[in-house]
Design a protein around this motif. Structure first.
Motif, short mmCIF file in Angstrom:
data_model
loop_
_atom_site.label_atom_id
_atom_site.label_comp_id
_atom_site.label_asym_id
_atom_site.label_seq_id
_atom_site.Cartn_x
_atom_site.Cartn_y
_atom_site.Cartn_z
N THR A 296 0.84 -1.20 0.00
CA THR A 296 0.00 0.00 0.00
C THR A 296 0.87 1.25 0.00
O THR A 296 1.79 1.38 0.81
CB THR A 296 -0.94 0.01 1.22
N TYR A 297 0.60 2.12 -0.93
CA TYR A 297 1.36 3.36 -1.06
C TYR A 297 0.40 4.55 -1.04
O TYR A 297 -0.79 4.41 -1.25
CB TYR A 297 2.11 3.39 -2.40
N LYS A 298 0.99 5.70 -0.83
CA LYS A 298 0.22 6.94 -0.91
C LYS A 298 0.59 7.65 -2.22
O LYS A 298 1.78 7.80 -2.53
CB LYS A 298 0.58 7.84 0.28
N LEU A 299 -0.44 8.04 -2.94
CA LEU A 299 -0.20 8.81 -4.16
C LEU A 299 0.08 10.27 -3.79
O LEU A 299 -0.76 10.92 -3.19
CB LEU A 299 -1.41 8.75 -5.09
N GLU A 300 1.27 10.71 -4.07
CA GLU A 300 1.63 12.11 -3.82
C GLU A 300 1.62 12.84 -5.17
O GLU A 300 2.37 12.49 -6.07
CB GLU A 300 3.02 12.21 -3.19
N GLU A 301 0.74 13.83 -5.29
CA GLU A 301 0.65 14.58 -6.54
C GLU A 301 1.81 15.57 -6.67
O GLU A 301 2.27 16.13 -5.68
CB GLU A 301 -0.66 15.36 -6.58
N ALA A 302 2.22 15.79 -7.90
CA ALA A 302 3.21 16.83 -8.17
C ALA A 302 2.66 18.18 -7.75
O ALA A 302 1.46 18.40 -7.76
CB ALA A 302 3.56 16.84 -9.65
N LEU A 303 3.55 19.07 -7.34
CA LEU A 303 3.14 20.41 -6.89
C LEU A 303 3.83 21.48 -7.74
O LEU A 303 4.98 21.85 -7.47
CB LEU A 303 3.48 20.60 -5.41
N PRO A 304 3.15 21.95 -8.78
CA PRO A 304 3.72 23.03 -9.60
C PRO A 304 3.26 24.39 -9.06
O PRO A 304 2.47 24.45 -8.11
CB PRO A 304 3.12 22.79 -10.98
N ALA A 305 3.75 25.47 -9.63
CA ALA A 305 3.30 26.81 -9.25
C ALA A 305 3.43 27.74 -10.44
O ALA A 305 4.11 27.43 -11.42
CB ALA A 305 4.12 27.34 -8.08
N GLN A 306 2.75 28.88 -10.33
CA GLN A 306 2.86 29.88 -11.41
C GLN A 306 4.18 30.62 -11.34
O GLN A 306 4.75 30.98 -12.36
CB GLN A 306 1.70 30.87 -11.29
N PHE A 307 4.61 30.90 -10.12
CA PHE A 307 5.83 31.70 -9.94
C PHE A 307 6.76 31.04 -8.92
O PHE A 307 6.30 30.35 -8.01
CB PHE A 307 5.48 33.10 -9.40
N ALA A 308 8.05 31.27 -9.09
CA ALA A 308 9.02 30.94 -8.04
C ALA A 308 9.88 32.18 -7.81
O ALA A 308 10.30 32.85 -8.77
CB ALA A 308 9.90 29.76 -8.45
N LEU A 309 10.09 32.50 -6.55
CA LEU A 309 10.99 33.59 -6.15
C LEU A 309 12.19 32.96 -5.47
O LEU A 309 12.04 32.28 -4.45
CB LEU A 309 10.27 34.55 -5.19
N LEU A 310 13.37 33.19 -6.04
CA LEU A 310 14.56 32.48 -5.58
C LEU A 310 15.71 33.43 -5.30
O LEU A 310 15.75 34.55 -5.81
CB LEU A 310 15.00 31.46 -6.64
N HIS A 311 16.68 32.93 -4.51
CA HIS A 311 17.91 33.66 -4.25
C HIS A 311 19.08 32.78 -4.68
O HIS A 311 19.19 31.63 -4.23
CB HIS A 311 18.05 34.02 -2.77
N ALA A 312 19.95 33.33 -5.52
CA ALA A 312 21.16 32.61 -5.91
C ALA A 312 22.37 33.44 -5.50
O ALA A 312 22.33 34.68 -5.56
CB ALA A 312 21.19 32.38 -7.42
N ALA A 313 23.43 32.76 -5.07
CA ALA A 313 24.65 33.48 -4.68
C ALA A 313 25.26 34.16 -5.89
O ALA A 313 25.72 35.31 -5.81
CB ALA A 313 25.65 32.51 -4.05
N THR A 314 25.26 33.46 -7.01
CA THR A 314 25.83 33.99 -8.25
C THR A 314 24.93 33.60 -9.41
O THR A 314 24.38 32.50 -9.44
CB THR A 314 27.24 33.40 -8.48
N ALA A 315 24.79 34.51 -10.37
CA ALA A 315 24.03 34.21 -11.59
C ALA A 315 24.75 34.86 -12.75
O ALA A 315 25.45 35.86 -12.58
CB ALA A 315 22.61 34.74 -11.47
#
Lengths: 214, 234
Positions: B139-158
């Motif tokens: 027996t397993y649990k179905l975990e649905e994917a979780l997408p979003a419209q936006f992501a706000l991120l911080h990167a050390a370098t880009a």
């Protein structure tokens, strides 16, 4: 409550060669009680393998915390990774031992540490996966709550984090193992009498033939 | 290819009611500047997806305390008394997931899949029996994917193509969210010319990134938190 005694005793659980995760609160402080000779990799679920002692003002890096939000340092041979990799490591059983806190723990080894309905629901964090998938779970908590009620029970009353997952319980008053025959009292703190301990415990304790003081 | 954008313009693309992922575990990796601009612009009825709620008066806690957030999808908010109180008072809906399951739901969406099977918490109160699937006796649990419209991120370098490098424990959810959101807005204090990052050192490939917002200076939120470090460590 003598937290030094608890933390010193809990630090003795950690052996060289292990990968160990330390939960938020008391367990993360344990790292400062480890002898330098212990060669261990501390896994912090926010993405660090090889976290080491708490940082000082001089060594603290704003981008490097442990899972409890404390500025940490790293030992040689450490690495960083994302949260999916971190929990792949945990769910695949690569973390040998986890030391975590508890609201309640019972004689079957059931653990409740994520929700007190209506009072305090901090959330699950990494506890459910750690409790379910780590081969050895050591609980480090106060023997009684702030009102004096026992945290060590015959059966947990709060929503469970995981069933039958706990191997050992270390409190300010006792060290107990979860066995098929129930809780086995292995060690008792130096400042408490056995009768008092039993009265402050919500489950039956079998007393080890080789009961020791700590 | 040049994805540099001003802070104001990048955040102005977010409408009321948006579903937004926010990087960070505690302070490290939290895009404080992007969040503060969202506070300034005042978008409302937001759904936020973040590991934690930061701490009172900081990061997404500002958005929540400001009444801009209707729902928070998270793992642990124990270090934020304001948000715990708002949850208890019913002012904000909070949905808790096990931390690695939240990460994996995001990773799955980012990989273009729709769900996965897990045994975490199958017999706990976080599982709706309708999510249970029995397959070959287990027996397993179905975990649905979780997408979003936006992501706000911080990167050390880009670089300004949007190749990203994270530092230390500031990586956490950032690379996963970069892959799982339709519009990915990244702030970084170090913007480099394309070609200056070693290709093998890039954590998030530029293909996933929509906008790069340069940070001219880092405010207090990016530094060491007052009172959290002492000269003497026991």
């Amino acid at each position: 409550m003598n937290t030094d005694r608890m933390l010193n005793r809990a630090a003795a659980e950690i052996a060289s060669g292990q990968i160990v995760n330390l939960g938020i609160g008391l367990p993360t402080q344990l790292i400062n009680y480890l002898p330098e000779s212990v060669d261990v990799l501390i896994q912090s679920e926010n993405g660090v393998l090889g976290a080491w002692k708490q940082a000082s003002k001089e060594t603290a890096d704003a981008a490097l915390i442990d899972a409890g939000g404390v500025y940490t340092t790293t030992r040689e041979g450490s690495c960083f990774f994302d949260s999916a990799v971190s929990f792949a490591m945990i769910r695949r059983g690569k973390v040998d031992m986890s030391v975590m806190g508890a609201f309640e723990v019972d004689e079957l080894g059931n653990l409740a540490n994520w929700k007190i309905p209506g009072r305090f629901s901090p959330g699950i964090g990494g506890a459910m996966e750690l409790a379910q998938k780590t081969p050895r779970i050591v609980i480090l908590c106060s023997h009684n709550d702030k009102r004096g009620n026992p945290k060590i029970l015959k059966r947990c009353t709060l929503p469970l984090t995981a069933k039958r997952c706990v191997s050992r319980i270390i409190t300010d008053k006792a060290v107990m193992d979860v066995t098929k025959e129930g809780l086995l009292l292995r060690e008792i703190a130096e400042n408490i009498q056995l009768d008092d301990l039993l009265a402050q415990t919500g489950a039956e304790l079998k007393v080890s033939d080789q009961l020791e003081r700590f | 290819m040049n994805k540099l954008q001003s802070l104001e313009n990048a955040i102005a693309t977010i409408p009321d009611g948006a579903i937004i992922m926010v990087g960070g575990f505690g302070c490290p990796g939290t895009p404080f500047t992007l969040i503060d601009e969202l506070v300034n612009q005042g978008q409302s009825r937001l759904t936020l997806i973040k590991n934690d709620a930061n701490e009172s008066g900081l990061g997404i806690s500002k958005l929540i305390e400001n009444g801009q957030v209707k729902k928070l999808i998270t793992t642990h908010i124990g270090l934020n008394k304001s948000v715990v109180a708002m949850m208890n008072d019913g002012v904000i809906e909070v949905s808790f997931h096990p931390q690695g399951i939240l990460a994996e739901k995001i990773r799955t969406a980012g990989a273009g899949s729709y769900g996965f099977l897990s045994d975490i918490g199958v017999d706990s109160e976080i599982t709706d029996p309708r999510q249970l699937i029995t397959w070959q006796g287990n027996t397993y649990k179905l975990e649905e994917a979780l997408p979003a419209q936006f992501a706000l991120l911080h990167a050390a370098t880009a670089d300004y193509f949007g190749n990203l490098v994270y530092r230390a424990s500031a990586m956490n959810f950032n690379p996963l969210m970069a892959m799982a959101a339709d519009q990915v807005i990244v702030e970084s204090p170090r913007i480099q010319e394309p070609g200056s990052l070693a290709p093998a050192s890039v954590h998030t490939p530029s293909a996933f990134v929509s906008s790069v917002v340069p940070l001219d200076q880092l405010g207090d939120a990016y530094g060491l938190m007052p009172g959290r470090v002492t000269d003497e460590v026991s």
